[in-house]
Design a protein around this motif. Structure first.
Motif, PDB file in Angstrom:
ATOM      1  N   GLY A   1       0.818  -1.209   0.000  1.00 29.12           N
ATOM      2  CA  GLY A   1       0.000   0.000   0.000  1.00 29.12           C
ATOM      3  C   GLY A   1       0.853   1.259   0.000  1.00 29.12           C
ATOM      4  O   GLY A   1       1.867   1.346   0.676  1.00 29.12           O
TER       5      GLY A   1
ATOM      6  N   TRP B   1       3.218   3.724  -4.845  1.00 29.80           N
ATOM      7  CA  TRP B   1       3.515   4.816  -5.772  1.00 29.80           C
ATOM      8  C   TRP B   1       4.073   6.020  -5.042  1.00 29.80           C
ATOM      9  O   TRP B   1       5.084   6.572  -5.438  1.00 29.80           O
ATOM     10  CB  TRP B   1       2.262   5.203  -6.557  1.00 29.80           C
ATOM     11  CG  TRP B   1       2.479   6.415  -7.396  1.00 29.80           C
ATOM     12  CD1 TRP B   1       2.085   7.688  -7.116  1.00 29.80           C
ATOM     13  CD2 TRP B   1       3.187   6.491  -8.628  1.00 29.80           C
ATOM     14  NE1 TRP B   1       2.488   8.546  -8.109  1.00 29.80           N
ATOM     15  CE2 TRP B   1       3.171   7.834  -9.054  1.00 29.80           C
ATOM     16  CE3 TRP B   1       3.833   5.555  -9.425  1.00 29.80           C
ATOM     17  CZ2 TRP B   1       3.760   8.258 -10.227  1.00 29.80           C
ATOM     18  CZ3 TRP B   1       4.426   5.981 -10.596  1.00 29.80           C
ATOM     19  CH2 TRP B   1       4.388   7.313 -10.996  1.00 29.80           C
ATOM     20  N   LYS B   2       3.420   6.429  -3.965  1.00 28.07           N
ATOM     21  CA  LYS B   2       3.865   7.603  -3.221  1.00 28.07           C
ATOM     22  C   LYS B   2       5.284   7.436  -2.697  1.00 28.07           C
ATOM     23  O   LYS B   2       6.049   8.391  -2.639  1.00 28.07           O
ATOM     24  CB  LYS B   2       2.934   7.878  -2.036  1.00 28.07           C
ATOM     25  CG  LYS B   2       1.578   8.340  -2.427  1.00 28.07           C
ATOM     26  CD  LYS B   2       0.713   8.533  -1.191  1.00 28.07           C
ATOM     27  CE  LYS B   2      -0.727   8.746  -1.580  1.00 28.07           C
ATOM     28  NZ  LYS B   2      -1.609   8.807  -0.416  1.00 28.07           N
TER      29      LYS B   2
ATOM     30  N   GLU C   1      -0.323  10.455  -7.202  1.00 30.02           N
ATOM     31  CA  GLU C   1      -1.166   9.462  -7.865  1.00 30.02           C
ATOM     32  C   GLU C   1      -0.659   9.222  -9.286  1.00 30.02           C
ATOM     33  O   GLU C   1      -0.130  10.110  -9.924  1.00 30.02           O
ATOM     34  CB  GLU C   1      -2.617   9.945  -7.938  1.00 30.02           C
ATOM     35  CG  GLU C   1      -3.236  10.300  -6.609  1.00 30.02           C
ATOM     36  CD  GLU C   1      -3.562   9.108  -5.732  1.00 30.02           C
ATOM     37  OE1 GLU C   1      -3.620   7.985  -6.250  1.00 30.02           O
ATOM     38  OE2 GLU C   1      -3.753   9.306  -4.526  1.00 30.02           O
TER      39      GLU C   1
ATOM     40  N   PHE D   1      -5.752   4.170 -12.278  1.00 30.50           N
ATOM     41  CA  PHE D   1      -5.997   3.356 -11.097  1.00 30.50           C
ATOM     42  C   PHE D   1      -5.412   1.958 -11.231  1.00 30.50           C
ATOM     43  O   PHE D   1      -4.852   1.412 -10.288  1.00 30.50           O
ATOM     44  CB  PHE D   1      -7.501   3.256 -10.810  1.00 30.50           C
ATOM     45  CG  PHE D   1      -7.821   2.280  -9.710  1.00 30.50           C
ATOM     46  CD1 PHE D   1      -7.562   2.604  -8.389  1.00 30.50           C
ATOM     47  CD2 PHE D   1      -8.337   1.033  -9.992  1.00 30.50           C
ATOM     48  CE1 PHE D   1      -7.831   1.710  -7.370  1.00 30.50           C
ATOM     49  CE2 PHE D   1      -8.610   0.132  -8.989  1.00 30.50           C
ATOM     50  CZ  PHE D   1      -8.357   0.472  -7.665  1.00 30.50           C
TER      51      PHE D   1
ATOM     52  N   GLN E   1      -1.616   1.912 -10.735  1.00 34.96           N
ATOM     53  CA  GLN E   1      -1.316   2.173  -9.325  1.00 34.96           C
ATOM     54  C   GLN E   1      -1.681   0.960  -8.468  1.00 34.96           C
ATOM     55  O   GLN E   1      -0.923   0.562  -7.590  1.00 34.96           O
ATOM     56  CB  GLN E   1      -2.072   3.412  -8.833  1.00 34.96           C
ATOM     57  CG  GLN E   1      -1.721   3.772  -7.414  1.00 34.96           C
ATOM     58  CD  GLN E   1      -2.130   5.185  -7.060  1.00 34.96           C
ATOM     59  OE1 GLN E   1      -2.273   6.024  -7.928  1.00 34.96           O
ATOM     60  NE2 GLN E   1      -2.302   5.439  -5.791  1.00 34.96           N
ATOM     61  N   TYR E   2      -2.814   0.363  -8.739  1.00 34.71           N
ATOM     62  CA  TYR E   2      -3.249  -0.829  -8.010  1.00 34.71           C
ATOM     63  C   TYR E   2      -2.279  -1.978  -8.259  1.00 34.71           C
ATOM     64  O   TYR E   2      -1.917  -2.717  -7.356  1.00 34.71           O
ATOM     65  CB  TYR E   2      -4.667  -1.191  -8.450  1.00 34.71           C
ATOM     66  CG  TYR E   2      -5.322  -2.259  -7.630  1.00 34.71           C
ATOM     67  CD1 TYR E   2      -5.750  -2.011  -6.336  1.00 34.71           C
ATOM     68  CD2 TYR E   2      -5.545  -3.526  -8.159  1.00 34.71           C
ATOM     69  CE1 TYR E   2      -6.369  -2.989  -5.584  1.00 34.71           C
ATOM     70  CE2 TYR E   2      -6.167  -4.507  -7.421  1.00 34.71           C
ATOM     71  CZ  TYR E   2      -6.580  -4.234  -6.132  1.00 34.71           C
ATOM     72  OH  TYR E   2      -7.195  -5.212  -5.396  1.00 34.71           O
TER      73      TYR E   2
ATOM     74  N   GLU F   1       0.765  -1.695  -6.238  1.00 34.28           N
ATOM     75  CA  GLU F   1       0.540  -1.983  -4.826  1.00 34.28           C
ATOM     76  C   GLU F   1       0.279  -3.462  -4.550  1.00 34.28           C
ATOM     77  O   GLU F   1       0.745  -3.980  -3.541  1.00 34.28           O
ATOM     78  CB  GLU F   1      -0.634  -1.144  -4.305  1.00 34.28           C
ATOM     79  CG  GLU F   1      -0.323   0.333  -4.281  1.00 34.28           C
ATOM     80  CD  GLU F   1      -1.488   1.188  -3.842  1.00 34.28           C
ATOM     81  OE1 GLU F   1      -2.606   0.654  -3.672  1.00 34.28           O
ATOM     82  OE2 GLU F   1      -1.288   2.399  -3.664  1.00 34.28           O
TER      83      GLU F   1
ATOM     84  N   SER G   1     -11.453   5.187 -14.676  1.00 31.69           N
ATOM     85  CA  SER G   1     -10.305   4.913 -13.812  1.00 31.69           C
ATOM     86  C   SER G   1      -9.032   4.633 -14.591  1.00 31.69           C
ATOM     87  O   SER G   1      -7.952   4.604 -14.009  1.00 31.69           O
ATOM     88  CB  SER G   1     -10.614   3.739 -12.894  1.00 31.69           C
ATOM     89  OG  SER G   1     -11.670   4.080 -12.026  1.00 31.69           O
TER      90      SER G   1
ATOM     91  N   PHE H   1      -7.512   8.762 -11.043  1.00 30.59           N
ATOM     92  CA  PHE H   1      -7.329   7.984  -9.817  1.00 30.59           C
ATOM     93  C   PHE H   1      -8.583   7.978  -8.960  1.00 30.59           C
ATOM     94  O   PHE H   1      -8.509   7.830  -7.753  1.00 30.59           O
ATOM     95  CB  PHE H   1      -6.137   8.516  -9.012  1.00 30.59           C
ATOM     96  CG  PHE H   1      -6.246   9.976  -8.646  1.00 30.59           C
ATOM     97  CD1 PHE H   1      -6.836  10.368  -7.457  1.00 30.59           C
ATOM     98  CD2 PHE H   1      -5.747  10.941  -9.491  1.00 30.59           C
ATOM     99  CE1 PHE H   1      -6.926  11.698  -7.116  1.00 30.59           C
ATOM    100  CE2 PHE H   1      -5.829  12.283  -9.157  1.00 30.59           C
ATOM    101  CZ  PHE H   1      -6.422  12.660  -7.963  1.00 30.59           C
TER     102      PHE H   1
ATOM    103  N   SER I   1      -9.120   5.575  -6.159  1.00 29.88           N
ATOM    104  CA  SER I   1      -8.237   5.714  -5.005  1.00 29.88           C
ATOM    105  C   SER I   1      -8.892   6.526  -3.903  1.00 29.88           C
ATOM    106  O   SER I   1      -8.413   6.548  -2.779  1.00 29.88           O
ATOM    107  CB  SER I   1      -6.925   6.393  -5.416  1.00 29.88           C
ATOM    108  OG  SER I   1      -6.228   5.598  -6.331  1.00 29.88           O
TER     109      SER I   1
ATOM    110  N   GLY J   1     -14.921   4.684  -4.179  1.00 28.96           N
ATOM    111  CA  GLY J   1     -14.901   3.232  -3.995  1.00 28.96           C
ATOM    112  C   GLY J   1     -16.170   2.734  -3.328  1.00 28.96           C
ATOM    113  O   GLY J   1     -16.719   1.688  -3.705  1.00 28.96           O
TER     114      GLY J   1
END
Length: 151
Positions: free
Chosen positions: A30, A33-34, A49, A53, A56-57, A60, A104, A108, A111, A116
């Motif tokens: 989790g 990316w950041k 971000e 999505f 990025q997902y 993670e 998405s 993002f 996110s 969600g």
């Protein structure tokens, strides 16, 4: 021009794919990316971000998490096709879910917790459509085996 708009999103996506390549199976966890994007930058930028999505997902949770998400999306598409054939009144809800999932790819929005929640609320509404059930009651042995594999 390269630091604004669509061009920067392409760089974000390419750098996100590099993270997925380095952490393919289970991802980098989790907030990957950041925490990692500065190490993978192909040009200087600041972004918390990816603006995609799915990339990025994938960074993670890796391929395993992406496969589960893709499985859910495939089930939604198949269910939507059945809904179209059955002339179901839930077609508008399917359309909302599909447009949210499609959007998405360039943003993002999933996110964000509120978006969600809305997505899962819409999926819950769809699951009440008795005309287009995809998953009938499974035998107990399949449920146990599925839980074992997922764990």
């Amino acid at each position: 021009m390269e630091t604004r708009g669509a061009y920067s999103r392409i760089y974000f996506s390419k750098d996100g794919l590099k993270i997925i390549k380095d952490y393919p199976i289970t991802g980098a966890g989790g907030g990957a990316w950041k925490n990692l994007y500065r190490q993978y930058q192909s040009m200087p930028y600041n972004s918390t971000e990816v603006h995609n999505f799915y990339i990025q997902y994938g960074a993670e949770v890796g391929i395993i998490g992406l496969a589960i998400l893709i499985g859910l999306i495939v089930l939604m598409i198949l269910s939507m096709i059945k809904s179209i054939r059955a002339d179901s009144s839930y077609l508008y809800v399917y359309l909302a879910v599909m447009l949210l999932l499609l959007h998405s790819t360039i943003d993002f929005n999933l996110s964000l917790a509120a978006v969600g929640y809305i997505l899962w609320l819409l999926i819950g509404i769809i699951s009440s459509d008795r005309n287009t059930l995809l998953i009938q009651k499974l035998p107990q042995k399949y449920i146990g085996f599925s839980l074992l594999v997922l764990s």
